[in-house]
Write a protein that holds these residues in place. Structure first.
Motif, PDB file in Angstrom:
ATOM      1  N   ILE A   3     -29.753 -44.437  -4.268  1.00 25.82           N
ATOM      2  CA  ILE A   3     -29.274 -43.419  -3.340  1.00 25.82           C
ATOM      3  C   ILE A   3     -30.327 -42.322  -3.317  1.00 25.82           C
ATOM      4  O   ILE A   3     -30.676 -41.762  -4.359  1.00 25.82           O
ATOM      5  N   ARG A   4     -30.853 -42.025  -2.130  1.00 21.77           N
ATOM      6  CA  ARG A   4     -31.866 -40.979  -1.979  1.00 21.77           C
ATOM      7  C   ARG A   4     -31.221 -39.809  -1.236  1.00 21.77           C
ATOM      8  O   ARG A   4     -30.617 -39.990  -0.192  1.00 21.77           O
ATOM      9  N   LEU A   5     -31.369 -38.606  -1.806  1.00 15.57           N
ATOM     10  CA  LEU A   5     -30.724 -37.421  -1.267  1.00 15.57           C
ATOM     11  C   LEU A   5     -31.686 -36.246  -1.343  1.00 15.57           C
ATOM     12  O   LEU A   5     -32.317 -36.033  -2.379  1.00 15.57           O
ATOM     13  N   SER A   6     -31.818 -35.512  -0.261  1.00 17.88           N
ATOM     14  CA  SER A   6     -32.613 -34.282  -0.257  1.00 17.88           C
ATOM     15  C   SER A   6     -31.681 -33.100  -0.460  1.00 17.88           C
ATOM     16  O   SER A   6     -30.694 -32.953   0.252  1.00 17.88           O
ATOM     17  N   ILE A   7     -32.009 -32.292  -1.448  1.00 20.39           N
ATOM     18  CA  ILE A   7     -31.210 -31.106  -1.737  1.00 20.39           C
ATOM     19  C   ILE A   7     -32.068 -29.892  -1.451  1.00 20.39           C
ATOM     20  O   ILE A   7     -33.167 -29.758  -1.987  1.00 20.39           O
ATOM     21  N   TYR A   8     -31.585 -29.027  -0.589  1.00 20.62           N
ATOM     22  CA  TYR A   8     -32.330 -27.831  -0.205  1.00 20.62           C
ATOM     23  C   TYR A   8     -31.931 -26.681  -1.114  1.00 20.62           C
ATOM     24  O   TYR A   8     -30.778 -26.499  -1.453  1.00 20.62           O
ATOM     25  N   GLY A   9     -32.917 -25.924  -1.525  1.00 20.46           N
ATOM     26  CA  GLY A   9     -32.689 -24.821  -2.438  1.00 20.46           C
ATOM     27  C   GLY A   9     -33.083 -25.230  -3.850  1.00 20.46           C
ATOM     28  O   GLY A   9     -33.359 -26.383  -4.134  1.00 20.46           O
ATOM     29  N   GLY A  10     -33.090 -24.287  -4.723  1.00 19.47           N
ATOM     30  CA  GLY A  10     -33.502 -24.546  -6.095  1.00 19.47           C
ATOM     31  C   GLY A  10     -32.394 -25.141  -6.945  1.00 19.47           C
ATOM     32  O   GLY A  10     -31.228 -24.841  -6.763  1.00 19.47           O
ATOM     33  N   LEU A  11     -32.791 -25.987  -7.866  1.00 21.24           N
ATOM     34  CA  LEU A  11     -31.837 -26.545  -8.814  1.00 21.24           C
ATOM     35  C   LEU A  11     -31.945 -25.870 -10.171  1.00 21.24           C
ATOM     36  O   LEU A  11     -31.036 -25.949 -10.980  1.00 21.24           O
ATOM     37  N   ASN A  12     -33.068 -25.260 -10.431  1.00 18.91           N
ATOM     38  CA  ASN A  12     -33.247 -24.635 -11.734  1.00 18.91           C
ATOM     39  C   ASN A  12     -33.659 -23.186 -11.558  1.00 18.91           C
ATOM     40  O   ASN A  12     -34.603 -22.871 -10.849  1.00 18.91           O
ATOM     41  N   SER A  13     -32.925 -22.323 -12.157  1.00 14.69           N
ATOM     42  CA  SER A  13     -33.259 -20.910 -12.192  1.00 14.69           C
ATOM     43  C   SER A  13     -32.504 -20.293 -13.362  1.00 14.69           C
ATOM     44  O   SER A  13     -31.713 -20.958 -14.029  1.00 14.69           O
ATOM     45  N   TYR A  14     -32.722 -19.047 -13.591  1.00 15.40           N
ATOM     46  CA  TYR A  14     -32.064 -18.393 -14.719  1.00 15.40           C
ATOM     47  C   TYR A  14     -30.571 -18.217 -14.484  1.00 15.40           C
ATOM     48  O   TYR A  14     -29.806 -18.016 -15.413  1.00 15.40           O
ATOM     49  N   ASP A  15     -30.120 -18.297 -13.241  1.00 12.75           N
ATOM     50  CA  ASP A  15     -28.702 -18.070 -12.965  1.00 12.75           C
ATOM     51  C   ASP A  15     -27.986 -19.290 -12.384  1.00 12.75           C
ATOM     52  O   ASP A  15     -26.862 -19.185 -11.922  1.00 12.75           O
ATOM     53  N   ASP A  16     -28.613 -20.456 -12.425  1.00 13.23           N
ATOM     54  CA  ASP A  16     -27.988 -21.658 -11.889  1.00 13.23           C
ATOM     55  C   ASP A  16     -28.194 -22.814 -12.864  1.00 13.23           C
ATOM     56  O   ASP A  16     -29.274 -22.978 -13.414  1.00 13.23           O
ATOM     57  N   ASP A  17     -27.163 -23.594 -13.062  1.00 13.77           N
ATOM     58  CA  ASP A  17     -27.234 -24.671 -14.054  1.00 13.77           C
ATOM     59  C   ASP A  17     -27.066 -26.063 -13.437  1.00 13.77           C
ATOM     60  O   ASP A  17     -26.725 -27.010 -14.126  1.00 13.77           O
ATOM     61  N   LYS A  18     -27.325 -26.201 -12.150  1.00 18.85           N
ATOM     62  CA  LYS A  18     -27.111 -27.484 -11.475  1.00 18.85           C
ATOM     63  C   LYS A  18     -28.008 -28.601 -12.012  1.00 18.85           C
ATOM     64  O   LYS A  18     -27.565 -29.738 -12.141  1.00 18.85           O
ATOM     65  N   LEU A  19     -29.251 -28.303 -12.328  1.00 20.70           N
ATOM     66  CA  LEU A  19     -30.146 -29.331 -12.850  1.00 20.70           C
ATOM     67  C   LEU A  19     -29.624 -29.874 -14.188  1.00 20.70           C
ATOM     68  O   LEU A  19     -29.587 -31.086 -14.405  1.00 20.70           O
ATOM     69  N   THR A  20     -29.169 -28.987 -15.047  1.00 22.00           N
ATOM     70  CA  THR A  20     -28.586 -29.412 -16.320  1.00 22.00           C
ATOM     71  C   THR A  20     -27.336 -30.244 -16.084  1.00 22.00           C
ATOM     72  O   THR A  20     -27.135 -31.282 -16.721  1.00 22.00           O
ATOM     73  N   LYS A  21     -26.482 -29.813 -15.166  1.00 24.05           N
ATOM     74  CA  LYS A  21     -25.258 -30.558 -14.852  1.00 24.05           C
ATOM     75  C   LYS A  21     -25.582 -31.949 -14.308  1.00 24.05           C
ATOM     76  O   LYS A  21     -24.911 -32.924 -14.659  1.00 24.05           O
ATOM     77  N   ILE A  22     -26.597 -32.060 -13.459  1.00 23.83           N
ATOM     78  CA  ILE A  22     -26.978 -33.367 -12.918  1.00 23.83           C
ATOM     79  C   ILE A  22     -27.367 -34.311 -14.048  1.00 23.83           C
ATOM     80  O   ILE A  22     -26.947 -35.468 -14.083  1.00 23.83           O
ATOM     81  N   ILE A  23     -28.147 -33.828 -14.989  1.00 28.97           N
ATOM     82  CA  ILE A  23     -28.591 -34.660 -16.117  1.00 28.97           C
ATOM     83  C   ILE A  23     -27.406 -35.075 -16.973  1.00 28.97           C
ATOM     84  O   ILE A  23     -27.240 -36.247 -17.326  1.00 28.97           O
ATOM     85  N   VAL A  24     -26.531 -34.136 -17.310  1.00 28.57           N
ATOM     86  CA  VAL A  24     -25.379 -34.434 -18.166  1.00 28.57           C
ATOM     87  C   VAL A  24     -24.431 -35.407 -17.466  1.00 28.57           C
ATOM     88  O   VAL A  24     -24.007 -36.409 -18.046  1.00 28.57           O
ATOM     89  N   PHE A  25     -24.098 -35.142 -16.196  1.00 27.71           N
ATOM     90  CA  PHE A  25     -23.180 -36.027 -15.476  1.00 27.71           C
ATOM     91  C   PHE A  25     -23.805 -37.396 -15.191  1.00 27.71           C
ATOM     92  O   PHE A  25     -23.101 -38.388 -15.142  1.00 27.71           O
ATOM     93  N   ALA A  26     -25.122 -37.446 -15.002  1.00 33.01           N
ATOM     94  CA  ALA A  26     -25.776 -38.745 -14.803  1.00 33.01           C
ATOM     95  C   ALA A  26     -25.596 -39.615 -16.043  1.00 33.01           C
ATOM     96  O   ALA A  26     -25.375 -40.823 -15.921  1.00 33.01           O
ATOM     97  N   HIS A  27     -25.676 -39.016 -17.220  1.00 28.13           N
ATOM     98  CA  HIS A  27     -25.401 -39.778 -18.445  1.00 28.13           C
ATOM     99  C   HIS A  27     -23.939 -40.198 -18.493  1.00 28.13           C
ATOM    100  O   HIS A  27     -23.627 -41.337 -18.864  1.00 28.13           O
ATOM    101  N   ASP A  28     -23.034 -39.299 -18.124  1.00 30.38           N
ATOM    102  CA  ASP A  28     -21.604 -39.620 -18.146  1.00 30.38           C
ATOM    103  C   ASP A  28     -21.270 -40.766 -17.178  1.00 30.38           C
ATOM    104  O   ASP A  28     -20.443 -41.611 -17.476  1.00 30.38           O
ATOM    105  N   TYR A  29     -21.912 -40.778 -15.999  1.00 33.29           N
ATOM    106  CA  TYR A  29     -21.660 -41.808 -14.995  1.00 33.29           C
ATOM    107  C   TYR A  29     -22.549 -43.031 -15.176  1.00 33.29           C
ATOM    108  O   TYR A  29     -22.513 -43.952 -14.354  1.00 33.29           O
ATOM    109  N   CYS A  30     -23.381 -43.028 -16.232  1.00 34.17           N
ATOM    110  CA  CYS A  30     -24.306 -44.153 -16.507  1.00 34.17           C
ATOM    111  C   CYS A  30     -25.226 -44.436 -15.320  1.00 34.17           C
ATOM    112  O   CYS A  30     -25.418 -45.587 -14.913  1.00 34.17           O
ATOM    113  N   LEU A  31     -25.788 -43.405 -14.763  1.00 34.49           N
ATOM    114  CA  LEU A  31     -26.704 -43.549 -13.628  1.00 34.49           C
ATOM    115  C   LEU A  31     -28.142 -43.369 -14.086  1.00 34.49           C
ATOM    116  O   LEU A  31     -28.444 -42.646 -14.955  1.00 34.49           O
TER     117      LEU A  31
END
Length: 97
Positions: free
Chosen positions: A69-97
């Motif tokens: 699955i290829r997806l373009s996400i606009y905007g930043g994933l990593n910054s001092y006030d956003d944790d989406k990149l960390t969540k993607i990594i953690v949930f990818a392990h949870d979903y075995c992706l």
């Protein structure tokens, strides 16, 4: 409320999850793949509701692909006030992706 149902390879799957159900209904025309189900649910968990994501980005994804699955996400994933990149990594392990 009725459970979401989908058929994959003639096997009916009940309750595919909110994120996958929304993608299946609005973007995949009822043909979402098993991989698409996991990715949609991962994105739903990361964004605290897949409806918070850009619908134009979601519309361009081939949710029926069984290999990637290829997806373009606009905007930043990593910054001092956003944790989406960390969540993607953690949930990818949870979903075995």
């Amino acid at each position: 409320m009725n459970a979401l149902r989908i058929k994959i390879n003639n096997n009916e799957i009940n309750d595919i999850g909110f994120g996958a159900g929304r993608i299946n209904r609005y973007h995949a025309n009822g043909r979402i793949s098993p991989l698409g189900i996991n990715v949609a649910n991962l994105l739903n968990d990361v964004w605290c509701g897949i409806y918070h994501m850009d619908s134009n980005s979601l519309r361009k994804v081939d949710w029926t692909n069984k290999d990637f699955i290829r997806l373009s996400i606009y905007g930043g994933l990593n910054s001092y006030d956003d944790d989406k990149l960390t969540k993607i990594i953690v949930f990818a392990h949870d979903y075995c992706l």
